[in-house]
Design a protein around this motif. Sequence first.
Motif, PDB file in Angstrom:
ATOM      1  N   LYS A 142       0.707  -1.301  -0.158  1.00 34.46           N
ATOM      2  CA  LYS A 142       0.010  -0.136   0.021  1.00 34.46           C
ATOM      3  C   LYS A 142       0.909   1.169   0.160  1.00 34.46           C
ATOM      4  O   LYS A 142       0.585   2.380  -0.663  1.00 34.46           O
ATOM      5  CB  LYS A 142      -0.903   0.061   1.141  1.00 34.46           C
ATOM      6  N   PHE A 143       2.129   1.149   0.672  1.00 36.59           N
ATOM      7  CA  PHE A 143       2.890   2.367   0.559  1.00 36.59           C
ATOM      8  C   PHE A 143       3.294   2.841  -0.771  1.00 36.59           C
ATOM      9  O   PHE A 143       3.398   3.886  -1.258  1.00 36.59           O
ATOM     10  CB  PHE A 143       4.166   1.963   1.308  1.00 36.59           C
ATOM     11  N   GLU A 144       3.774   1.596  -1.779  1.00 34.89           N
ATOM     12  CA  GLU A 144       4.284   1.795  -2.824  1.00 34.89           C
ATOM     13  C   GLU A 144       2.914   2.370  -3.627  1.00 34.89           C
ATOM     14  O   GLU A 144       3.018   3.239  -4.526  1.00 34.89           O
ATOM     15  CB  GLU A 144       4.497   0.540  -3.440  1.00 34.89           C
ATOM     16  N   GLU A 145       1.816   1.824  -3.425  1.00 33.21           N
ATOM     17  CA  GLU A 145       0.679   2.578  -4.194  1.00 33.21           C
ATOM     18  C   GLU A 145       0.556   4.193  -3.782  1.00 33.21           C
ATOM     19  O   GLU A 145       0.258   4.816  -4.664  1.00 33.21           O
ATOM     20  CB  GLU A 145      -0.647   1.976  -3.663  1.00 33.21           C
ATOM     21  N   PHE A 146       0.501   4.269  -2.635  1.00 33.89           N
ATOM     22  CA  PHE A 146       0.436   5.759  -1.950  1.00 33.89           C
ATOM     23  C   PHE A 146       1.704   6.478  -2.665  1.00 33.89           C
ATOM     24  O   PHE A 146       1.342   7.737  -3.254  1.00 33.89           O
ATOM     25  CB  PHE A 146       0.962   5.829  -0.567  1.00 33.89           C
ATOM     26  N   LYS A 147       2.822   6.029  -2.905  1.00 37.02           N
ATOM     27  CA  LYS A 147       3.876   6.591  -3.489  1.00 37.02           C
ATOM     28  C   LYS A 147       3.727   7.066  -4.966  1.00 37.02           C
ATOM     29  O   LYS A 147       4.070   8.234  -5.435  1.00 37.02           O
ATOM     30  CB  LYS A 147       5.258   5.893  -3.329  1.00 37.02           C
ATOM     31  N   LYS A 148       3.114   6.096  -5.690  1.00 37.98           N
ATOM     32  CA  LYS A 148       2.598   6.334  -7.069  1.00 37.98           C
ATOM     33  C   LYS A 148       1.762   7.322  -7.249  1.00 37.98           C
ATOM     34  O   LYS A 148       1.503   7.866  -8.283  1.00 37.98           O
ATOM     35  CB  LYS A 148       2.376   4.838  -7.674  1.00 37.98           C
ATOM     36  N   LEU A 149       0.847   7.472  -6.031  1.00 35.71           N
ATOM     37  CA  LEU A 149      -0.279   8.477  -6.437  1.00 35.71           C
ATOM     38  C   LEU A 149       0.193   9.766  -5.919  1.00 35.71           C
ATOM     39  O   LEU A 149      -0.663  10.474  -5.790  1.00 35.71           O
ATOM     40  CB  LEU A 149      -1.404   7.979  -5.474  1.00 35.71           C
ATOM     41  N   GLY A 150       1.406  10.102  -5.607  1.00 33.90           N
ATOM     42  CA  GLY A 150       2.071  11.179  -4.964  1.00 33.90           C
ATOM     43  C   GLY A 150       1.573  11.621  -3.745  1.00 33.90           C
ATOM     44  O   GLY A 150       1.683  12.940  -3.430  1.00 33.90           O
ATOM     45  N   LYS A 151       1.358  10.449  -2.754  1.00 31.48           N
ATOM     46  CA  LYS A 151       0.946  10.823  -1.323  1.00 31.48           C
ATOM     47  C   LYS A 151       2.367  11.132  -0.732  1.00 31.48           C
ATOM     48  O   LYS A 151       3.210  10.525  -0.986  1.00 31.48           O
ATOM     49  CB  LYS A 151       0.042   9.644  -0.740  1.00 31.48           C
ATOM     50  N   THR A 152       2.115  11.529   0.443  1.00 35.20           N
ATOM     51  CA  THR A 152       3.335  11.960   1.378  1.00 35.20           C
ATOM     52  C   THR A 152       3.413  10.828   2.574  1.00 35.20           C
ATOM     53  O   THR A 152       2.241  10.805   3.076  1.00 35.20           O
ATOM     54  CB  THR A 152       3.225  13.301   2.117  1.00 35.20           C
ATOM     55  N   ILE A 153       4.385  10.257   2.829  1.00 33.30           N
ATOM     56  CA  ILE A 153       4.460   9.301   3.863  1.00 33.30           C
ATOM     57  C   ILE A 153       5.378   9.828   4.983  1.00 33.30           C
ATOM     58  O   ILE A 153       6.720  10.001   4.319  1.00 33.30           O
ATOM     59  CB  ILE A 153       4.882   7.806   3.517  1.00 33.30           C
ATOM     60  N   VAL A 154       5.348   9.776   6.106  1.00 32.23           N
ATOM     61  CA  VAL A 154       6.403  10.127   7.169  1.00 32.23           C
ATOM     62  C   VAL A 154       6.388   8.723   7.921  1.00 32.23           C
ATOM     63  O   VAL A 154       5.206   8.341   8.724  1.00 32.23           O
ATOM     64  CB  VAL A 154       6.003  11.343   8.064  1.00 32.23           C
ATOM     65  N   PHE A 155       7.423   8.078   8.174  1.00 33.38           N
ATOM     66  CA  PHE A 155       7.539   6.847   8.500  1.00 33.38           C
ATOM     67  C   PHE A 155       8.730   6.715   9.611  1.00 33.38           C
ATOM     68  O   PHE A 155       9.848   7.176   9.281  1.00 33.38           O
ATOM     69  CB  PHE A 155       8.132   5.834   7.360  1.00 33.38           C
ATOM     70  N   VAL A 156       8.078   6.343  10.727  1.00 32.12           N
ATOM     71  CA  VAL A 156       9.273   6.267  11.889  1.00 32.12           C
ATOM     72  C   VAL A 156       9.251   4.705  12.292  1.00 32.12           C
ATOM     73  O   VAL A 156       8.305   3.971  12.506  1.00 32.12           O
ATOM     74  CB  VAL A 156       8.603   6.966  13.140  1.00 32.12           C
ATOM     75  N   SER A 157      10.680   4.405  12.465  1.00 32.01           N
ATOM     76  CA  SER A 157      10.831   2.935  12.531  1.00 32.01           C
ATOM     77  C   SER A 157      12.098   2.635  12.952  1.00 32.01           C
ATOM     78  O   SER A 157      13.120   3.510  12.646  1.00 32.01           O
ATOM     79  CB  SER A 157      10.400   2.125  11.396  1.00 32.01           C
TER      80      SER A 157
END
Length: 458
Positions: free
Chosen positions: A208-223
């Motif tokens: 789903k992250f990959e899909e979000f990236k392709k849609l131009g969404k912004t992801i902030v990820f702490v891990s």
Amino acid sequence: MAVKVTLEQMNGPVGEFMEEKQAAILVKDISKIYKLYDRPKDRIKEAFGFDKKQAYKLHYALNEIHLEIYKGETVGIIGTNGSGKSTLLKIITGVLHPTEGEVKVWGRISALLELGAGFNMEYNGIENVYLNGTMMGFSEREIDKKLPGILEFADIGNYVNQPVKTYSSGMFVRLAFAVAINIEPEILIVDEALSVGDVFFQAKCYHKFEEFKKLGKTIVFVSHDLSSISKYCDRVFLLDKGILLGEGTAKEMIDAYKRVLVGQYEFPAKLQEALPEELQQDGGMGGKQSGQEGAGSNLSGLEYGTGQAEIVEYYFTDDRDVRTTAVIKGSLFTLHMKVKFHEHIPGPIFAFSFKNVIGTEITGTNTMIEKAFLDSVDGGQVKDVTFTQKMSLQGGEYLLSLGVTGYRGDVFEVYHRLYDVLAVTVISDKDTVGYYDMESSVTVVDAAAGESSAAAEK
């Protein structure tokens, strides 16, 4: 005092760059300061003005953090426990208010910060979907349309009709993430929540992250999963003790993080001078660590032996000869052991082994197997032993065990053995099946063309 800022007020390279790339999040000089009291009554005295003396110490959870995140980026935030990562995310999402500075956000945020945040434990799964959707500003009709996709992604079956207080942690995170990911956010913020789900659910989330990236969404990820940070993040911010140490590519920041873990990060002098007195007294970041008290060491690990030899030091270095507890898959690394001998020992054997976190022994070797050292050692001597090899284990966390053993005649003796004394993280952006990578070389050709070529040769 809070500092107001707008994009129009910015100038110079940062402002120009943000005009070229649309901003999603701007964090401007954020500080979060807490008062720490030695005794509860000191807090009460101060509240009522009974004590004129300062009865507290200031703790900087965040200290003048400035960063920009742009639309369409997947950004990672890494750092040790207590570095301020979660505090920063809570301020960005509005859960906490900063002591100083300001945050500006462009776009709808969906945040998965803590399990259960925004859920009513007495409601069932579907009721909580509607509750969270309403809190995000959706109408009941809009949530009706999204509900099938949420339930399909969560995949918890009939449990969705049960109170969420009866859910396992895995079911809980499935539903929480399904809600967060399916409400069409423009910015998705995730804080370690994915570590609870099983491997299949995690794979679904990353897809789903990959899909979000392709849609131009912004992801902030702490891990703390550096392999995921390396694989998915376009840019990474490194925090330590509330200070932003730097930003850059995943590789650059993971390398810096590895130095922070072992106390070898070179803290800039200008930044050290600018630190509040409380942090300067704490030694800032990157102070040298002595003995085996560094990051990754387990001082309470099991040890035993006759005491005729003693392992007095152990650590890893990477392919640049820098001490580390994180190794990139495919790179060379070296295990170092320093052994002090208290008596004469004929032909000591130096050994190490790796286990995974559930205790399965994965691999290991010793100097007898490697035919590397067969000499006797006298009391008072100290030996530096190194094992250098290529890291072929899959990405993940592993535990190191060490030993010095040998034979006196036909009798096997353990002089000193240390179990699970050091943790090492393997960073990988490609994990194959099983415990290690066979490094296969793959070719795919057209079968018909191959047959034609073989016939022509005949």
